[in-house]
Design an enzyme around this catalytic site. Structure first.
Site, PDB file in Angstrom:
ATOM      1  CG  HIS A 294      66.339  26.877  48.177  1.00 36.31           C
ATOM      2  ND1 HIS A 294      64.911  26.678  48.288  1.00 36.31           N
ATOM      3  CD2 HIS A 294      66.416  28.435  48.327  1.00 36.31           C
ATOM      4  CE1 HIS A 294      64.361  27.661  48.519  1.00 36.31           C
ATOM      5  NE2 HIS A 294      64.958  28.649  48.696  1.00 36.31           N
TER       6      HIS A 294
ATOM      7  CD  GLU B 283      63.714  35.149  52.371  1.00 38.69           C
ATOM      8  OE1 GLU B 283      64.927  34.984  52.207  1.00 38.69           O
ATOM      9  OE2 GLU B 283      63.444  35.404  51.385  1.00 38.69           O
TER      10      GLU B 283
ATOM     11  CG  HIS C  44      69.744  28.164  46.159  1.00 40.51           C
ATOM     12  ND1 HIS C  44      69.385  28.720  45.021  1.00 40.51           N
ATOM     13  CD2 HIS C  44      69.633  28.935  47.230  1.00 40.51           C
ATOM     14  CE1 HIS C  44      68.759  29.870  45.229  1.00 40.51           C
ATOM     15  NE2 HIS C  44      69.242  30.112  46.523  1.00 40.51           N
TER      16      HIS C  44
ATOM     17  NE  ARG D 152      67.705  28.975  51.903  1.00 37.90           N
ATOM     18  CZ  ARG D 152      67.842  30.052  51.125  1.00 37.90           C
ATOM     19  NH1 ARG D 152      69.119  30.131  50.317  1.00 37.90           N
ATOM     20  NH2 ARG D 152      67.070  31.154  50.887  1.00 37.90           N
TER      21      ARG D 152
ATOM     22  NE  ARG E 247      73.303  32.128  49.976  1.00 42.26           N
ATOM     23  CZ  ARG E 247      72.026  32.507  49.646  1.00 42.26           C
ATOM     24  NH1 ARG E 247      71.535  33.518  50.101  1.00 42.26           N
ATOM     25  NH2 ARG E 247      71.224  31.672  48.941  1.00 42.26           N
TER      26      ARG E 247
HETATM   27  C1  SIN Z   1      64.600  32.068  48.049  1.00 40.66           C
HETATM   28  O1  SIN Z   1      63.817  33.198  47.828  1.00 40.66           O
HETATM   29  O2  SIN Z   1      64.232  31.300  48.957  1.00 40.66           O
HETATM   30  C2  SIN Z   1      66.043  32.172  48.005  1.00 40.66           C
HETATM   31  C3  SIN Z   1      66.591  33.399  48.480  1.00 40.66           C
HETATM   32  C4  SIN Z   1      68.207  33.074  48.831  1.00 40.66           C
HETATM   33  O3  SIN Z   1      68.656  32.114  48.488  1.00 40.66           O
HETATM   34  O4  SIN Z   1      68.657  34.029  49.570  1.00 40.66           O
END
Ligand code: SIN
Length: 506
Positions: free
Chosen positions: A224, A110, A328, A268, A363
């Site tokens: 998000h 990610e 988010h 993000r 975060r």
């Molecule tokens: C996501 O799956 O993009 C969210 C994961 C997160 O907020 O840690």
């Protein structure tokens, strides 16, 4: 000892199970039904450091980088040191994390992680798998579960928190205890657009603030980047971009590289702002293109997203889908030490309601389920131990005065508050907008009658947290992490980093 745990996401369930296993008499209180909170919705997984080229130190470094220099290294150290044990515990409690054909944990990538290190369950149904396993574990114990009960007050006896007041339907009741563990989650419903479940109304933060607990970092709200821009808010996991999906403008160009060398996998806040700016410039949402992943991978790796996007009329294996940011996660919250103790003796806070110092100004993806498990367990272990004083971050701010005596606010409604917060205390902020938001919220606070129903309590909580958030955002005049001031001289280029802000009163 008697322990009350308020909230039933991963942090509350873990705290309840650990406190029970340590021999305490535990009551678990939740506003809706068990499993209604954010945890059950989490698509993204749990960050670990399992890869042969990975380490806890590298996970810590990525966490600190995402936090824009404001994370507490000691808290991050605890998170990465104890993460593996908590993931093993989840497996032991029945969470079936996805595996490779040879049986190893399947690791996903990610944004802002330098390695593939995220474990998932059921592809994009990680939170649902964790929630189901922990609820089943709780059901097998003698833990008392109280559902559909709203926390309205903390009971303080001789300076220590010794219980709570609850509202169930129209009935007010009290529960007394030796310790209270707040695990009430975040406040996404401050905003017009959010990934959070309906119950995320900042109840724990508001109740803690009213009782005098230190709260910090509320200006750090994570948006998000990729929520499906069609129908009710539905998150398209960052793991989709981690697998290779791209973000396209109207001309089919990958625009995120204009602002950051990591493009779609930049932090993000950077991706969210890039999307918001591009959408404003072109007058319609940007597109997420997952076609290169192929229909089979999309359906097997992301079954929930595949199902919901198809229900909403998109075949994402054949066409890019429209996406937009939404509120988010709240990095700030009730200040705690490394064992979840707050500045109020007897009161612990764990999970999103807490400000442990792990997340700093932003975060890192998939650190929140981990934080809930690690600090939920630590708080339970600290129950009954000597109470150590907790020091709030040193920089304090008072609430900014409202400078317009002729100010007239429109009538209060929750929708009006959410739109105001979205417009003025959202992705992009400036002084005038923040003063306007704070003035409006304070006028609304003054106009509210004493709450009696659940909805009225939630509205009062949202207003209090909104005022605190706007005030903290006004106080932090430089851009850092998720807090972005368009009127800051150094805005995107060189954020000034300084210690967390503490709010005393609103
Ligand atoms: C996501 O799956 O993009 C969210 C994961 C997160 O907020 O840690």
């Amino acid at each position: 000892m008697n322990v009350l745990v308020v909230g039933s996401g991963i942090a509350g369930l873990t705290a309840a199970l650990h406190a029970h296993e340590a021999g305490h008499a535990v009551t678990l209180i939740t506003k809706g039904s068990l499993g209604d909170g954010s945890t059950g919705l989490a698509q993204g997984g749990v960050a670990g450091s399992y890869g042969s080229d990975d380490s806890a130190q590298q996970h810590a470094a990525d966490t600190m980088d995402a936090g824009a220099g404001l994370s507490d290294p000691a808290a991050v150290g605890v998170l990465v040191a104890e993460g593996a044990e908590r993931i093993a515990e989840l497996i032991g409690r029945g969470v079936g994390f996805d595996r490779t054909p040879d049986g190893a944990l399947q690791l996903g990538r990610e944004a802002a992680h330098r390695h593939a290190r995220i474990v998932h369950a059921g592809g994009d149904a990680t939170g649902a798998a964790i929630s189901a396993a922990l609820i089943a574990a709780v059901r097998r114990t003698a833990i008392t579960v109280v559902e559909r009960a709203l926390l309205t007050e903390l009971i303080v006896v001789e300076g220590a928190v010794r219980g709570i007041r609850l509202l169930r339907g129209a009935e007010v009741s009290e529960l007394h205890a030796d310790a209270v563990i707040l695990a009430t989650g975040g406040a996404g419903h401050l905003y017009a657009h959010t990934t959070n479940p309906i119950g995320a109304t900042g109840d724990g933060i508001a109740v803690a603030l009213r009782t005098g607990a230190a709260v910090a970092d509320l200006e750090f709200v994570q948006f998000h980047p990729t929520i499906l821009a069609s129908g009710p808010a539905f998150l398209i996991s960052e793991a989709v971009r981690g697998e290779g999906a791209t973000l396209l403008d109207d001309a089919g160009r990958r625009f995120t590289f204009d602002t950051h060398p990591d493009g779609e996998l930049a932090p993000r806040d950077v991706v969210s702002r890039a999307i918001a700016r591009q959408a404003a410039a072109q007058g319609r949402p940007v597109l997420l293109d997952g076609r290169m992943l192929g229909a089979e991978t999309l359906a097997t790796r992301f079954p929930t997203i595949d199902r919901v996007t198809r229900e909403r009329g998109f075949d994402w294996s054949r066409e890019p889908i429209p996406v937009t940011p939404a509120a988010h996660y709240l990095m700030g919250g009730v200040v705690t030490d490394l064992d979840g103790r707050t500045t109020l003796p007897g009161l612990f806070a764990v999970g999103e309601v807490a400000r442990t110092g792990v997340h700093g100004a932003n975060r890192l993806a998939s650190n929140s389920l981990l934080e809930g498990a690690v600090f939920g367990a630590r708080a339970a272990a600290a129950v009954g131990m000597p109470w150590l004083p907790v020091h709030a971050p040193s920089t304090r701010t008072s609430v900014h005065p409202v400078d317009d005596r002729s100010f007239h606010a429109p009538a209060f409604s929750r929708a009006a508050l959410q739109q105001l917060m979205w417009d003025e205390v959202g992705l992009l902020r400036n002084r005038d907008g923040l003063v306007h938001a704070l003035s409006t919220v304070r006028t609304w606070v003054a106009s509210l009658a004493t709450p009696t129903t659940t909805t009225e309590h939630e509205d009062a909580n949202l207003l209090l947290v909104a005022a605190a958030t706007a005030s903290a955002a006004l106080d932090r005049t430089a851009s850092v992490g998720a807090h972005y001031r368009t009127d800051a001289a150094s805005a995107d280029a060189a954020p000034i980093r300084h210690r967390s802000t503490i709010l005393e009163t609103v």
